[in-house]
Design a protein around this motif. Structure first.
Motif, PDB file in Angstrom:
ATOM      1  N   GLU A  65     -12.255  42.302  26.355  1.00  0.00           N
ATOM      2  CA  GLU A  65     -11.871  41.466  25.215  1.00  0.00           C
ATOM      3  C   GLU A  65     -11.309  42.341  24.098  1.00  0.00           C
ATOM      4  O   GLU A  65     -10.289  42.016  23.491  1.00  0.00           O
ATOM      5  CB  GLU A  65     -13.085  40.687  24.708  1.00  0.00           C
ATOM      6  CG  GLU A  65     -13.618  39.662  25.669  1.00  0.00           C
ATOM      7  CD  GLU A  65     -13.290  38.244  25.245  1.00  0.00           C
ATOM      8  OE1 GLU A  65     -13.201  37.981  24.037  1.00  0.00           O
ATOM      9  OE2 GLU A  65     -13.117  37.402  26.133  1.00  0.00           O
ATOM     10  N   ALA A  68      -7.846  43.610  25.045  1.00  0.00           N
ATOM     11  CA  ALA A  68      -6.829  42.554  24.955  1.00  0.00           C
ATOM     12  C   ALA A  68      -6.420  42.304  23.511  1.00  0.00           C
ATOM     13  O   ALA A  68      -5.240  42.119  23.200  1.00  0.00           O
ATOM     14  CB  ALA A  68      -7.357  41.267  25.587  1.00  0.00           C
ATOM     15  N   ARG A  72      -2.655  43.250  22.000  1.00  0.00           N
ATOM     16  CA  ARG A  72      -1.786  42.232  21.400  1.00  0.00           C
ATOM     17  C   ARG A  72      -1.360  42.646  20.001  1.00  0.00           C
ATOM     18  O   ARG A  72      -0.206  42.445  19.604  1.00  0.00           O
ATOM     19  CB  ARG A  72      -2.517  40.881  21.347  1.00  0.00           C
ATOM     20  CG  ARG A  72      -1.669  39.744  20.736  1.00  0.00           C
ATOM     21  CD  ARG A  72      -0.442  39.473  21.573  1.00  0.00           C
ATOM     22  NE  ARG A  72       0.398  38.433  21.006  1.00  0.00           N
ATOM     23  CZ  ARG A  72       1.359  38.659  20.108  1.00  0.00           C
ATOM     24  NH1 ARG A  72       1.585  39.915  19.673  1.00  0.00           N
ATOM     25  NH2 ARG A  72       2.100  37.678  19.652  1.00  0.00           N
ATOM     26  N   HIS A 103     -13.111  35.430  20.332  1.00  0.00           N
ATOM     27  CA  HIS A 103     -12.802  35.932  21.657  1.00  0.00           C
ATOM     28  C   HIS A 103     -11.310  36.242  21.750  1.00  0.00           C
ATOM     29  O   HIS A 103     -10.509  35.801  20.924  1.00  0.00           O
ATOM     30  CB  HIS A 103     -13.207  34.917  22.718  1.00  0.00           C
ATOM     31  CG  HIS A 103     -14.684  34.708  22.801  1.00  0.00           C
ATOM     32  ND1 HIS A 103     -15.527  35.620  23.401  1.00  0.00           N
ATOM     33  CD2 HIS A 103     -15.479  33.701  22.345  1.00  0.00           C
ATOM     34  CE1 HIS A 103     -16.770  35.182  23.314  1.00  0.00           C
ATOM     35  NE2 HIS A 103     -16.770  34.027  22.675  1.00  0.00           N
ATOM     36  N   ALA A 104     -10.955  37.003  22.772  1.00  0.00           N
ATOM     37  CA  ALA A 104      -9.565  37.414  22.939  1.00  0.00           C
ATOM     38  C   ALA A 104      -8.629  36.218  23.015  1.00  0.00           C
ATOM     39  O   ALA A 104      -7.545  36.224  22.429  1.00  0.00           O
ATOM     40  CB  ALA A 104      -9.425  38.278  24.191  1.00  0.00           C
ATOM     41  N   SER A 105      -9.039  35.163  23.727  1.00  0.00           N
ATOM     42  CA  SER A 105      -8.172  33.993  23.873  1.00  0.00           C
ATOM     43  C   SER A 105      -7.871  33.364  22.519  1.00  0.00           C
ATOM     44  O   SER A 105      -6.741  32.930  22.258  1.00  0.00           O
ATOM     45  CB  SER A 105      -8.824  32.960  24.798  1.00  0.00           C
ATOM     46  OG  SER A 105     -10.095  32.559  24.292  1.00  0.00           O
ATOM     47  N   GLU A 106      -8.873  33.319  21.645  1.00  0.00           N
ATOM     48  CA  GLU A 106      -8.663  32.760  20.308  1.00  0.00           C
ATOM     49  C   GLU A 106      -7.794  33.681  19.468  1.00  0.00           C
ATOM     50  O   GLU A 106      -6.901  33.219  18.750  1.00  0.00           O
ATOM     51  CB  GLU A 106     -10.002  32.528  19.615  1.00  0.00           C
ATOM     52  CG  GLU A 106      -9.871  31.815  18.282  1.00  0.00           C
ATOM     53  CD  GLU A 106     -11.198  31.578  17.601  1.00  0.00           C
ATOM     54  OE1 GLU A 106     -11.200  30.980  16.515  1.00  0.00           O
ATOM     55  OE2 GLU A 106     -12.238  31.998  18.155  1.00  0.00           O
ATOM     56  N   LEU A 108      -5.510  35.727  20.545  1.00  0.00           N
ATOM     57  CA  LEU A 108      -4.141  35.640  21.052  1.00  0.00           C
ATOM     58  C   LEU A 108      -3.445  34.389  20.522  1.00  0.00           C
ATOM     59  O   LEU A 108      -2.254  34.425  20.191  1.00  0.00           O
ATOM     60  CB  LEU A 108      -4.136  35.636  22.587  1.00  0.00           C
ATOM     61  CG  LEU A 108      -4.666  36.900  23.264  1.00  0.00           C
ATOM     62  CD1 LEU A 108      -4.645  36.748  24.778  1.00  0.00           C
ATOM     63  CD2 LEU A 108      -3.873  38.123  22.849  1.00  0.00           C
ATOM     64  N   ARG A 109      -4.184  33.306  20.427  1.00  0.00           N
ATOM     65  CA  ARG A 109      -3.598  32.071  19.879  1.00  0.00           C
ATOM     66  C   ARG A 109      -3.216  32.258  18.415  1.00  0.00           C
ATOM     67  O   ARG A 109      -2.111  31.897  18.000  1.00  0.00           O
ATOM     68  CB  ARG A 109      -4.607  30.928  20.024  1.00  0.00           C
ATOM     69  CG  ARG A 109      -4.139  29.606  19.432  1.00  0.00           C
ATOM     70  CD  ARG A 109      -5.114  28.489  19.764  1.00  0.00           C
ATOM     71  NE  ARG A 109      -6.431  28.719  19.186  1.00  0.00           N
ATOM     72  CZ  ARG A 109      -6.757  28.369  17.932  1.00  0.00           C
ATOM     73  NH1 ARG A 109      -5.849  27.813  17.137  1.00  0.00           N
ATOM     74  NH2 ARG A 109      -7.977  28.574  17.467  1.00  0.00           N
TER      75      ARG A 109
END
Length: 219
Positions: A65, A68, A72, A103-106, A108-109
């Motif tokens: 995480e 990532a 980014r 988290h990484a997904s958040e 990245l968004r």
């Protein structure tokens, strides 16, 4: 005028340079630019981490995480993302002491959204968010206060402010609360307020600090 190294790099890019020495010069020029951008991004990130939560990257539970998120951020820097945008992204990375880790997904968004903004749009959003908090979300008063802060320093007139606000509705961070009218002077009205997504961003990033730490951008 561009420098000799940059000119060679451009020639290499379009296939006009085939000489081995010239190719090395072009590659060296590109590497120097990327290294300079990475160094500037690192300095910005360290400043925001110092202003936010201590040991933020070390405290992220999963190593992948953290990688990532950092990858980014550095990719945005290498692509030439403006300093103010990088600083906002770094503030999201650093977070506030009271905010949960993202988290990484958040991240990245949020990173995709932040890189889509112009610098003046970030100033608009941060100023409107600040005034909404001050006015306890009394929307009309907050919008009027934001206008006073931003016109004419950042926007020439009411029409320019309204056009910027209408463009920002696309992000989902603000919403329009009054209908835009027309007059001989141009667009009128079009008041705005922050949306829940903007309040969420305000909880995970130090919006006021981002403007204050990047000279000349405070609304």
């Amino acid at each position: 005028m561009i420098g000799e190294a940059a000119s060679v790099a451009l020639g290499w890019l379009v296939g006009k340079v085939t000489d081995e020495a010239a190719t090395r010069t072009a590659e060296g020029a590109i590497k120097r630019v990327l290294r300079k951008r990475a160094d500037a991004a690192r300095e910005i990130a360290l400043q925001e981490i110092a202003a936010g939560r201590e040991h933020v990257i070390l405290d992220i539970p999963a190593q992948d995480e953290a990688v990532a998120i950092l990858w980014r951020y550095l990719r945005a820097a290498e692509e030439g993302t403006a300093r103010l945008n990088l600083r906002l992204m770094a503030s999201i990375l650093a977070g506030h002491n009271e905010a949960p880790f993202i988290h990484a997904s958040e991240f990245l968004r949020w990173a995709d959204l932040v890189t889509s903004l112009s610098e003046i749009e970030i100033v608009f959003l941060a100023t409107l968010h600040r005034e909404c908090l001050r006015q306890h979300e009394h929307s009309e008063a907050a919008d009027e206060a934001a206008r006073r802060c931003l016109i004419p320093r950042f926007f020439a007139d009411e029409e320019a402010y309204t056009i910027a606000g209408l463009a920002l509705v696309r992000t989902g961070l603000i919403v329009q609360i009054s209908i835009v009218g027309m007059s001989g002077a141009g667009l009128l009205g079009g008041q705005f307020k922050t949306a829940p997504a903007m309040m969420q961003l305000g909880r995970i990033a130090d919006l006021e600090g981002v403007l204050a730490r990047e000279d000349g951008w405070r609304g």
